[in-house]
Write a protein that holds these residues in place. Structure first.
Motif, PDB file in Angstrom:
ATOM      1  N   HIS A 178       0.799  -1.232   0.000  1.00 22.65           N
ATOM      2  CA  HIS A 178       0.000   0.000   0.000  1.00 22.65           C
ATOM      3  C   HIS A 178       0.832   1.282   0.000  1.00 22.65           C
ATOM      4  CE1 HIS A 178      -3.449  -2.585   0.689  1.00 22.65           C
ATOM      5  NE2 HIS A 178      -2.828  -3.099   1.728  1.00 22.65           N
ATOM      6  N   GLN A 179       2.096   1.186  -0.426  1.00 23.79           N
ATOM      7  CA  GLN A 179       2.867   2.416  -0.628  1.00 23.79           C
ATOM      8  C   GLN A 179       2.351   3.128  -1.882  1.00 23.79           C
ATOM      9  OE1 GLN A 179       6.712  -0.011   0.295  1.00 23.79           O
ATOM     10  NE2 GLN A 179       7.329   2.127   0.278  1.00 23.79           N
ATOM     11  N   PHE A 180       1.914   2.348  -2.851  1.00 21.16           N
ATOM     12  CA  PHE A 180       1.163   2.858  -3.993  1.00 21.16           C
ATOM     13  C   PHE A 180      -0.249   2.306  -3.845  1.00 21.16           C
ATOM     14  CE2 PHE A 180       5.416   2.581  -6.368  1.00 21.16           C
ATOM     15  CZ  PHE A 180       5.745   3.882  -6.028  1.00 21.16           C
ATOM     16  N   LYS A 181      -1.208   3.168  -3.548  1.00 22.86           N
ATOM     17  CA  LYS A 181      -2.553   2.715  -3.201  1.00 22.86           C
ATOM     18  C   LYS A 181      -3.461   2.639  -4.427  1.00 22.86           C
ATOM     19  CE  LYS A 181      -2.239   4.628   1.470  1.00 22.86           C
ATOM     20  NZ  LYS A 181      -2.826   5.587   2.447  1.00 22.86           N
ATOM     21  N   ALA A 182      -4.472   1.784  -4.321  1.00 23.83           N
ATOM     22  CA  ALA A 182      -5.451   1.624  -5.395  1.00 23.83           C
ATOM     23  C   ALA A 182      -6.112   2.961  -5.709  1.00 23.83           C
ATOM     24  CB  ALA A 182      -6.503   0.608  -4.991  1.00 23.83           C
ATOM     25  N   GLY A 183      -6.207   3.271  -6.995  1.00 26.71           N
ATOM     26  CA  GLY A 183      -6.831   4.513  -7.435  1.00 26.71           C
ATOM     27  C   GLY A 183      -5.858   5.666  -7.583  1.00 26.71           C
ATOM     28  N   GLU A 184      -4.627   5.477  -7.099  1.00 31.55           N
ATOM     29  CA  GLU A 184      -3.617   6.535  -7.208  1.00 31.55           C
ATOM     30  C   GLU A 184      -2.746   6.316  -8.436  1.00 31.55           C
ATOM     31  OE1 GLU A 184      -2.980   7.476  -2.435  1.00 31.55           O
ATOM     32  OE2 GLU A 184      -1.375   6.556  -3.599  1.00 31.55           O
ATOM     33  N   LEU A 185      -2.165   7.408  -8.919  1.00 33.94           N
ATOM     34  CA  LEU A 185      -1.234   7.308 -10.039  1.00 33.94           C
ATOM     35  C   LEU A 185       0.156   6.966  -9.527  1.00 33.94           C
ATOM     36  CD1 LEU A 185      -2.297  10.428 -12.127  1.00 33.94           C
ATOM     37  CD2 LEU A 185      -2.589   8.039 -12.809  1.00 33.94           C
ATOM     38  N   LEU A 186       0.851   6.132 -10.270  1.00 31.14           N
ATOM     39  CA  LEU A 186       2.263   5.892  -9.984  1.00 31.14           C
ATOM     40  C   LEU A 186       3.061   7.150 -10.330  1.00 31.14           C
ATOM     41  CD1 LEU A 186       2.918   2.316 -11.477  1.00 31.14           C
ATOM     42  CD2 LEU A 186       2.589   2.919  -9.073  1.00 31.14           C
ATOM     43  N   PRO A 187       4.271   7.263  -9.801  1.00 29.03           N
ATOM     44  CA  PRO A 187       5.133   8.353 -10.265  1.00 29.03           C
ATOM     45  C   PRO A 187       5.270   8.293 -11.783  1.00 29.03           C
ATOM     46  CG  PRO A 187       6.084   7.300  -8.340  1.00 29.03           C
ATOM     47  CD  PRO A 187       4.902   6.456  -8.744  1.00 29.03           C
ATOM     48  N   SER A 188       5.532   9.416 -12.402  1.00 27.40           N
ATOM     49  CA  SER A 188       5.650   9.466 -13.863  1.00 27.40           C
ATOM     50  C   SER A 188       6.839   8.633 -14.332  1.00 27.40           C
ATOM     51  CB  SER A 188       5.822  10.910 -14.326  1.00 27.40           C
ATOM     52  OG  SER A 188       7.080  11.414 -13.886  1.00 27.40           O
ATOM     53  N   GLU A 189       6.868   8.341 -15.634  1.00 26.04           N
ATOM     54  CA  GLU A 189       7.998   7.598 -16.193  1.00 26.04           C
ATOM     55  C   GLU A 189       9.305   8.326 -15.930  1.00 26.04           C
ATOM     56  OE1 GLU A 189       7.459   6.673 -20.281  1.00 26.04           O
ATOM     57  OE2 GLU A 189       5.742   5.350 -19.944  1.00 26.04           O
ATOM     58  N   SER A 190       9.267   9.650 -16.037  1.00 23.04           N
ATOM     59  CA  SER A 190      10.469  10.445 -15.791  1.00 23.04           C
ATOM     60  C   SER A 190      10.927  10.302 -14.343  1.00 23.04           C
ATOM     61  CB  SER A 190      10.192  11.915 -16.116  1.00 23.04           C
ATOM     62  OG  SER A 190      11.323  12.714 -15.831  1.00 23.04           O
ATOM     63  N   GLN A 191       9.966  10.343 -13.408  1.00 24.12           N
ATOM     64  CA  GLN A 191      10.300  10.208 -11.993  1.00 24.12           C
ATOM     65  C   GLN A 191      10.819   8.804 -11.683  1.00 24.12           C
ATOM     66  OE1 GLN A 191       6.380  11.451 -10.625  1.00 24.12           O
ATOM     67  NE2 GLN A 191       7.252  13.302  -9.696  1.00 24.12           N
ATOM     68  N   LEU A 192      10.207   7.796 -12.293  1.00 22.36           N
ATOM     69  CA  LEU A 192      10.661   6.424 -12.072  1.00 22.36           C
ATOM     70  C   LEU A 192      12.062   6.206 -12.654  1.00 22.36           C
ATOM     71  CD1 LEU A 192       7.358   4.466 -12.811  1.00 22.36           C
ATOM     72  CD2 LEU A 192       8.446   4.792 -10.579  1.00 22.36           C
ATOM     73  N   THR A 193      12.320   6.851 -13.790  1.00 20.73           N
ATOM     74  CA  THR A 193      13.655   6.768 -14.401  1.00 20.73           C
ATOM     75  C   THR A 193      14.718   7.294 -13.438  1.00 20.73           C
ATOM     76  OG1 THR A 193      12.778   6.992 -16.642  1.00 20.73           O
ATOM     77  CG2 THR A 193      15.088   7.577 -16.307  1.00 20.73           C
ATOM     78  N   THR A 194      14.426   8.412 -12.796  1.00 23.28           N
ATOM     79  CA  THR A 194      15.356   8.986 -11.815  1.00 23.28           C
ATOM     80  C   THR A 194      15.436   8.115 -10.569  1.00 23.28           C
ATOM     81  OG1 THR A 194      14.844  11.220 -12.590  1.00 23.28           O
ATOM     82  CG2 THR A 194      15.845  11.013 -10.400  1.00 23.28           C
ATOM     83  N   LEU A 195      14.282   7.648 -10.094  1.00 23.34           N
ATOM     84  CA  LEU A 195      14.226   6.842  -8.869  1.00 23.34           C
ATOM     85  C   LEU A 195      15.050   5.567  -8.986  1.00 23.34           C
ATOM     86  CD1 LEU A 195      12.985   6.265  -6.062  1.00 23.34           C
ATOM     87  CD2 LEU A 195      11.049   5.214  -7.256  1.00 23.34           C
ATOM     88  N   TYR A 196      14.958   4.902 -10.144  1.00 24.81           N
ATOM     89  CA  TYR A 196      15.632   3.614 -10.304  1.00 24.81           C
ATOM     90  C   TYR A 196      16.953   3.718 -11.070  1.00 24.81           C
ATOM     91  CZ  TYR A 196      11.403   1.425  -8.504  1.00 24.81           C
ATOM     92  OH  TYR A 196      10.352   1.046  -7.709  1.00 24.81           O
TER      93      TYR A 196
END
Length: 252
Positions: free
Chosen positions: A31-49
């Motif tokens: 539940h760090q990413f909850k149902a109905g919520e948007l994931l971080p953007s592709e750009s944000q995920l690119t930076t995160l990972y």
């Protein structure tokens, strides 16, 4: 949160995109990413990972195929709402895997474990096309929060399953078959009905009436060998049965 099948799929994951998909799936489960919520953007995920956009897209595609997210054009990827204790109709997943994935904290009690020269009468009734064959009959009662929830009745053909202990039956028969016997479990056919059960089953499941949801399964190895017949009786107040399907367009 129901992410059935994720754990089995990610065992074979090795690439960067696989690792990212596994991590996001775990965050959805917790539940760090909850149902109905948007994931971080592709750009944000690119930076995160610390990866390329293409790698992130591959990871998101995996999550989409698993039914965990839905991509919405112009907005991003939204986490889908898949309820806890919703059992999958499709796919082959052991109760031990479901227990771990859904965090049900269930306990398994072996009611019966014996070798037989032929199928029990109930199996002959539900699988009339099956011929006489020796095997191992197992009855296991699944308890959730100390309350009976599922009665699994399995008939394992011998061969290929010639030996089974109570300890293995309590833990995971599929783990034993795949990792000890090195057999490849591949596919199954299932029929779901509502059935009137006998008084013994009613007592074991502690039902007010004698109606239970029955999943009758024929389970096969990758070489098409039928190795198991299953009659799984569910307390209808404990679960609902769901499937996740995506539209596949066929050109006419």
């Amino acid at each position: 949160m129901n992410i059935i099948g994720v754990e089995r799929k990610v065992r074979l994951m090795k690439s960067k995109s696989d690792i990212i998909a596994q991590d996001i799936a775990a965050k959805i489960q917790h539940h760090q990413f909850k149902a109905g919520e948007l994931l971080p953007s592709e750009s944000q995920l690119t930076t995160l990972y610390g990866s390329s956009r293409e790698t992130v897209r591959k990871a998101l595609n995996q999550l989409t195929e698993l039914g965990l997210i839905q991509k919405i054009r112009g907005k991003g990827s939204i986490v889908l709402d898949l309820e806890k204790f919703s059992f999958p109709i499709s796919g082959i997943t052991s109760f031990a895997e479901l227990n771990k994935s859904l965090k049900m904290h269930a306990v398994t009690r072996v009611v019966t474990l014996k070798k037989m020269a032929d199928l029990p009468e109930l199996f002959k009734e539900k699988f009339p096309e099956q011929k006489k064959q020796a095997g191992i009959y197992v009855e296991r009662l699944r308890l959730i929060d100390d309350e009976p929830a599922v009665l699994d009745c399995d008939y394992l053909f011998s061969p290929p399953i010639d030996h089974l202990t109570k300890k293995v039956a309590e833990k995971s028969i599929y783990d034993y078959i795949e990792n000890e016997l090195k057999l490849d479990i591949s596919y199954a056919t299932k029929v779901i009905t509502v059935e009137k059960i006998d008084e013994k089953m009613q007592k074991l499941l502690q039902l007010d009436d004698r109606l239970a949801v029955l999943i009758a399964s024929e389970n096969y190895l990758s070489d098409t060998t039928l190795f198991q017949l299953t009659l799984s009786f569910h307390n209808p107040s404990k679960f609902k049965f769901v499937d996740f399907a995506r539209r596949q367009k066929i050109k006419l």
